[in-house]
Design a protein around this motif. Structure first.
Motif, short mmCIF file in Angstrom:
data_model
loop_
_atom_site.label_atom_id
_atom_site.label_comp_id
_atom_site.label_asym_id
_atom_site.label_seq_id
_atom_site.Cartn_x
_atom_site.Cartn_y
_atom_site.Cartn_z
N ASP A 1 0.82 -1.22 0.00
CA ASP A 1 0.00 0.00 0.00
C ASP A 1 0.85 1.27 0.00
N TYR A 2 1.95 1.28 0.77
CA TYR A 2 2.85 2.45 0.76
C TYR A 2 3.39 2.68 -0.65
N TYR A 3 3.84 1.61 -1.26
CA TYR A 3 4.39 1.65 -2.62
C TYR A 3 3.35 2.19 -3.60
N GLU A 4 2.14 1.66 -3.52
CA GLU A 4 1.06 2.08 -4.43
C GLU A 4 0.65 3.53 -4.20
N GLU A 5 0.66 3.97 -2.94
CA GLU A 5 0.29 5.37 -2.66
C GLU A 5 1.28 6.33 -3.31
N ILE A 6 2.55 6.00 -3.24
CA ILE A 6 3.56 6.84 -3.89
C ILE A 6 3.31 6.88 -5.40
N GLY B 1 1.74 9.94 -9.19
CA GLY B 1 2.47 10.18 -10.42
C GLY B 1 3.98 10.13 -10.26
N VAL B 2 4.45 9.65 -9.11
CA VAL B 2 5.88 9.56 -8.87
C VAL B 2 6.42 8.31 -9.55
N ASP B 3 7.55 8.44 -10.22
CA ASP B 3 8.18 7.30 -10.87
C ASP B 3 8.77 6.37 -9.80
N VAL B 4 8.25 5.15 -9.73
CA VAL B 4 8.72 4.19 -8.73
C VAL B 4 9.61 3.12 -9.35
N GLN C 1 17.00 3.54 -3.62
CA GLN C 1 15.83 4.39 -3.41
C GLN C 1 14.83 3.56 -2.59
N VAL C 2 14.36 4.10 -1.48
CA VAL C 2 13.54 3.33 -0.55
C VAL C 2 12.29 4.11 -0.14
N VAL D 1 2.87 10.49 5.60
CA VAL D 1 2.69 9.97 4.25
C VAL D 1 3.96 9.25 3.79
N PRO D 2 3.82 8.28 2.87
CA PRO D 2 5.01 7.64 2.32
C PRO D 2 5.66 8.51 1.25
N GLY D 3 6.96 8.38 1.16
CA GLY D 3 7.73 9.09 0.14
C GLY D 3 8.95 8.27 -0.22
N ILE D 4 9.81 8.85 -1.02
CA ILE D 4 11.02 8.16 -1.47
C ILE D 4 12.24 8.93 -1.00
N THR D 5 13.19 8.20 -0.42
CA THR D 5 14.50 8.77 -0.11
C THR D 5 15.57 7.80 -0.60
#
Length: 195
Positions: free
Chosen positions: A16-21, A25-28, A41-42, A54-58
């Protein structure tokens, strides 16, 4: 010292975290799934401008002073004393959701530690830093470590700082809570030797 961990998207909450990001429209494409290593990238959880978690990418690891250096962990006991870590810890705390983390014996034997059926949340922080190759700014993150509990101490002398799921918002938003949170005792970790 936590040098890698597992992020298994088969666990619903991690999926779900992955899908929310991705839904924003964020490139995962480069977002790591499975065994996570420094510089990957995590998924991390942080606060948006409205104070919502909220989930994000770092990118896991702070760029060091030398070109090949990557700082991936910080000790909770000294994080506010180190110039590189003090500001990000005080103002940009996050958590790393994961399935399990690895620790290694002195003989380089690997063990995973998990809380079966539960996602593990690990305290950390991030900073915005210019990528030396592209010049673009990126979010770099660090995992905080602490003294090991009675399970992990049989394998290693440090472990990630675990944050109970119910305390994620307090860890990220409440300075007083975070400054005094040194060693969790809430989870029953299970070690598994990696063959």
């Amino acid at each position: 010292m936590c040098g890698r961990y597992l992020y298994d998207k088969n666990e619903q909450i991690l999926f779900d975290y992955y899908e929310e990001i991705a839904s924003h429209g964020v490139d995962v494409t480069d977002l790591r799934d499975g065994t996570v290593y420094p510089s990957n990238q995590v998924v991390t959880l942080g606060a948006n401008p409205d104070g919502e978690i909220v989930p994000g990418i770092t990118r896991w690891g702070f760029t060091g002073f030398k070109p090949s250096q990557l700082m991936i962990n910080a000790r909770v006991e000294t994080v506010r004393n180190k110039k590189t870590f003090k500001g990000p810890f005080e103002g940009q705390r996050i958590v790393f959701p994961m399935s399990a983390f690895f620790e290694f014996t002195d003989n380089k034997e690997a063990y995973t530690f998990s809380d079966p059926g539960q996602v593990i949340y690990v305290g950390g922080f991030y900073r915005i830093y210019p990528d030396k190759k592209t010049g673009q700014k990126q979010a770099e993150s660090i995992i905080i470590t602490t003294e090991p509990d009675e399970v992990v101490s049989l394998i290693h002398d440090r472990m990630p700082l675990l944050i109970p799921q119910g305390d994620i918002a307090k860890w990220i938003l409440d300075d007083d809570f975070a400054y005094h949170y040194q060693k969790p005792t809430h989870q029953q970790l299970v070690p598994v030797k990696v063959s």
